[in-house]
Design a protein around this motif. Structure first.
Motif, PDB file in Angstrom:
ATOM      1  N   LYS A 183      38.703  53.717  41.098  1.00 54.07           N
ATOM      2  CA  LYS A 183      38.384  52.934  42.296  1.00 54.07           C
ATOM      3  C   LYS A 183      38.189  51.461  41.944  1.00 54.07           C
ATOM      4  CE  LYS A 183      36.157  56.638  44.920  1.00 54.07           C
ATOM      5  NZ  LYS A 183      34.922  57.051  45.615  1.00 54.07           N
ATOM      6  N   LYS A 184      37.580  51.214  40.799  1.00 53.41           N
ATOM      7  CA  LYS A 184      37.350  49.839  40.358  1.00 53.41           C
ATOM      8  C   LYS A 184      38.669  49.157  40.024  1.00 53.41           C
ATOM      9  CE  LYS A 184      34.036  47.405  37.402  1.00 53.41           C
ATOM     10  NZ  LYS A 184      32.973  47.588  36.385  1.00 53.41           N
ATOM     11  N   ILE A 185      39.554  49.886  39.349  1.00 59.88           N
ATOM     12  CA  ILE A 185      40.877  49.359  39.021  1.00 59.88           C
ATOM     13  C   ILE A 185      41.653  49.023  40.291  1.00 59.88           C
ATOM     14  CG2 ILE A 185      43.140  49.987  38.067  1.00 59.88           C
ATOM     15  CD1 ILE A 185      41.614  51.605  35.921  1.00 59.88           C
ATOM     16  N   LEU A 186      41.648  49.945  41.258  1.00 61.86           N
ATOM     17  CA  LEU A 186      42.391  49.734  42.494  1.00 61.86           C
ATOM     18  C   LEU A 186      41.834  48.557  43.288  1.00 61.86           C
ATOM     19  CD1 LEU A 186      42.928  53.424  43.696  1.00 61.86           C
ATOM     20  CD2 LEU A 186      44.606  51.897  42.641  1.00 61.86           C
ATOM     21  N   ALA A 187      40.510  48.411  43.311  1.00 59.07           N
ATOM     22  CA  ALA A 187      39.915  47.296  44.048  1.00 59.07           C
ATOM     23  C   ALA A 187      40.364  45.957  43.474  1.00 59.07           C
ATOM     24  CB  ALA A 187      38.393  47.405  44.016  1.00 59.07           C
ATOM     25  N   ARG A 188      40.453  45.864  42.157  1.00 60.85           N
ATOM     26  CA  ARG A 188      40.897  44.618  41.530  1.00 60.85           C
ATOM     27  C   ARG A 188      42.384  44.388  41.787  1.00 60.85           C
ATOM     28  NH1 ARG A 188      38.761  41.678  37.501  1.00 60.85           N
ATOM     29  NH2 ARG A 188      36.912  41.923  38.819  1.00 60.85           N
ATOM     30  N   MET A 189      43.193  45.436  41.615  1.00 59.80           N
ATOM     31  CA  MET A 189      44.633  45.287  41.868  1.00 59.80           C
ATOM     32  C   MET A 189      44.882  44.823  43.302  1.00 59.80           C
ATOM     33  SD  MET A 189      46.325  48.590  39.969  1.00 59.80           S
ATOM     34  CE  MET A 189      46.537  48.659  38.179  1.00 59.80           C
ATOM     35  N   ARG A 190      44.214  45.443  44.237  1.00 59.75           N
ATOM     36  CA  ARG A 190      44.432  45.111  45.649  1.00 59.75           C
ATOM     37  C   ARG A 190      43.831  43.766  46.007  1.00 59.75           C
ATOM     38  NH1 ARG A 190      43.087  51.331  46.897  1.00 59.75           N
ATOM     39  NH2 ARG A 190      45.158  52.149  46.478  1.00 59.75           N
ATOM     40  N   GLY A 191      42.752  43.394  45.329  1.00 62.51           N
ATOM     41  CA  GLY A 191      42.192  42.071  45.553  1.00 62.51           C
ATOM     42  C   GLY A 191      43.197  40.978  45.240  1.00 62.51           C
ATOM     43  N   LEU A 192      44.057  41.244  44.257  1.00 63.64           N
ATOM     44  CA  LEU A 192      45.096  40.291  43.883  1.00 63.64           C
ATOM     45  C   LEU A 192      46.385  40.492  44.684  1.00 63.64           C
ATOM     46  CD1 LEU A 192      44.423  40.381  40.058  1.00 63.64           C
ATOM     47  CD2 LEU A 192      44.285  38.332  41.493  1.00 63.64           C
ATOM     48  N   GLY A 193      46.377  41.470  45.594  1.00 61.17           N
ATOM     49  CA  GLY A 193      47.531  41.687  46.465  1.00 61.17           C
ATOM     50  C   GLY A 193      48.569  42.638  45.924  1.00 61.17           C
ATOM     51  N   MET A 194      48.226  43.406  44.890  1.00 59.95           N
ATOM     52  CA  MET A 194      49.173  44.366  44.329  1.00 59.95           C
ATOM     53  C   MET A 194      49.212  45.639  45.172  1.00 59.95           C
ATOM     54  SD  MET A 194      48.188  44.122  40.299  1.00 59.95           S
ATOM     55  CE  MET A 194      48.225  42.567  39.402  1.00 59.95           C
TER      56      MET A 194
END
Length: 360
Positions: free
Chosen positions: A276-287
């Motif tokens: 969940k932490k990985i996904l939040a960072r990826m999506r925060g950058l628009g990935m």
């Protein structure tokens, strides 16, 4: 592609997923695999396509109540600039329109009045890539994945005040990693490594990264609905370093939960939260994160509970041992995986349950 990362077309992505035994069920289309983790504080549902500040968040599922760790692409990249060891106050970030056919764009400029470097981009990844472009071409340095260190001149050199030509992406998607990458040593890396690696991805134009961490936690929850216990899964999940080969249906149970059930269970639950932490960072950058689906291999206990299902045993992959004289390992046969026929109704049912559980 910004930063020179390797690319694949959307059709190639689907073929890759199938070839690696991470088969897509009809419920797990590429679109359905975008953001799948709900936010505690959902965003407004009326965000127009193109997202926040015209930077394209909606096409990655933003504005639909999914978790990210930044309120906007500009905020996300300002945080990235600080993480890589630069001063965010030395930079001005602003939005830029995509091309007419939907490709991200970026542009560099210098502000002689403030002495700041101006980064313009149409998404978080475009802005991060613009930073990398500046570091490579104006500072003669790079943020490499060996040291993750930068050495830059003082004061920072300024690009042309009038701005460079607008640079579009060569292709829409930049895919990164494969199933086996998620084994070996990467499986044990901490958040300190992962956030550096995700920043590197963004700076190199990657907007479609594989995100396979923690999927076993989802399977535990799915199998609970069929009455399976953690003990039933001791002969199914492998140890952490061998998860890619379990996920591809090559082996089962090797160096896995049977050796230390309590430690393995704790680790599996923690990796689910880590994802969940990985996904939040990826999506925060628009990935757009590429998540897993169901490929057909199931635990022996589930096969036993469904004698009418169409199930075959796979050949012995890699000449794996078929017995292991340790009392703590149950059903110790590391090859001959139980494979559910994709035409069986249980296959579709399991695939749908897995995707639905991930969406929760």
């Amino acid at each position: 592609l910004m930063g020179g990362a390797r690319t694949l077309t959307a059709a190639s992505i689907v073929l890759l997923a199938c070839a690696s035994s991470q088969t897509l069920t009809h419920a797990a289309t590429l679109r359905a695999q975008e953001p799948l983790v709900k936010s505690a504080a959902p965003l407004s549902a009326d965000v127009p396509d193109g997202g926040y500040g015209g930077l394209g968040y909606a096409r990655a599922g933003f504005g639909k109540g999914y978790t990210r760790d930044a309120a906007s692409p500009i905020e996300a990249v300002q945080a990235l600039i600080a993480r890589v060891g630069l001063d965010p106050t030395d930079f001005t970030l602003s939005s830029l329109a995509q091309t007419a056919d939907g490709l991200d764009t970026m542009q560099l400029a210098g502000d002689s009045g403030s002495g700041k470097v101006v980064l313009r981009g149409s998404s978080g990844v475009a802005l991060a890539s613009c930073l990398n472009w500046y570091l490579n071409e104006w500072c003669n340095t790079t943020y490499d994945w060996n040291t993750y260190n930068l050495t830059v001149p003082t004061p920072l050199p300024l690009p042309p005040t009038k701005g460079t030509d607008v640079r579009p992406r060569a292709v829409k998607w930049g895919y990164y990693m494969n199933v086996c990458t998620m084994g070996y040593s990467l499986v044990f890396n901490t958040w300190d490594y992962w956030e550096k690696q995700i920043d590197w991805m963004a700076m190199n134009g990657i907007n479609l990264p594989l995100a396979f961490v923690g999927q076993e936690w989802i399977w535990v929850e799915v199998f609970k609905e069929y009455g399976l216990t953690w003990d039933d899964l001791a002969s199914f999940f492998t140890g952490p370093a061998f998860l890619p080969w379990y996920r591809m249906g090559n082996i089962r149970g090797w160096a896995g939960a049977g050796l230390n059930p309590s430690a393995e269970r704790k680790w599996t639950e923690e990796r689910g939260q880590f994802q969940k932490k990985i996904l939040a960072r990826m999506r925060g950058l628009g990935m757009t994160a590429v998540l897993s689906s169901f490929s057909g291999h199931i635990p022996k206990a589930l096969a036993d509970k469904n004698p009418g299902a169409k199930i075959r045993r796979s050949p012995n992959w890699g000449n794996m041992p078929t017995d292991y004289n340790t009392e703590t390992i149950h059903h110790a046969n590391y090859a001959s995986v139980y494979m559910l026929d994709p035409h069986d109704a249980l296959f579709t049912e399991l695939g749908n349950k897995f995707v639905a559980k991930m969406a929760d």
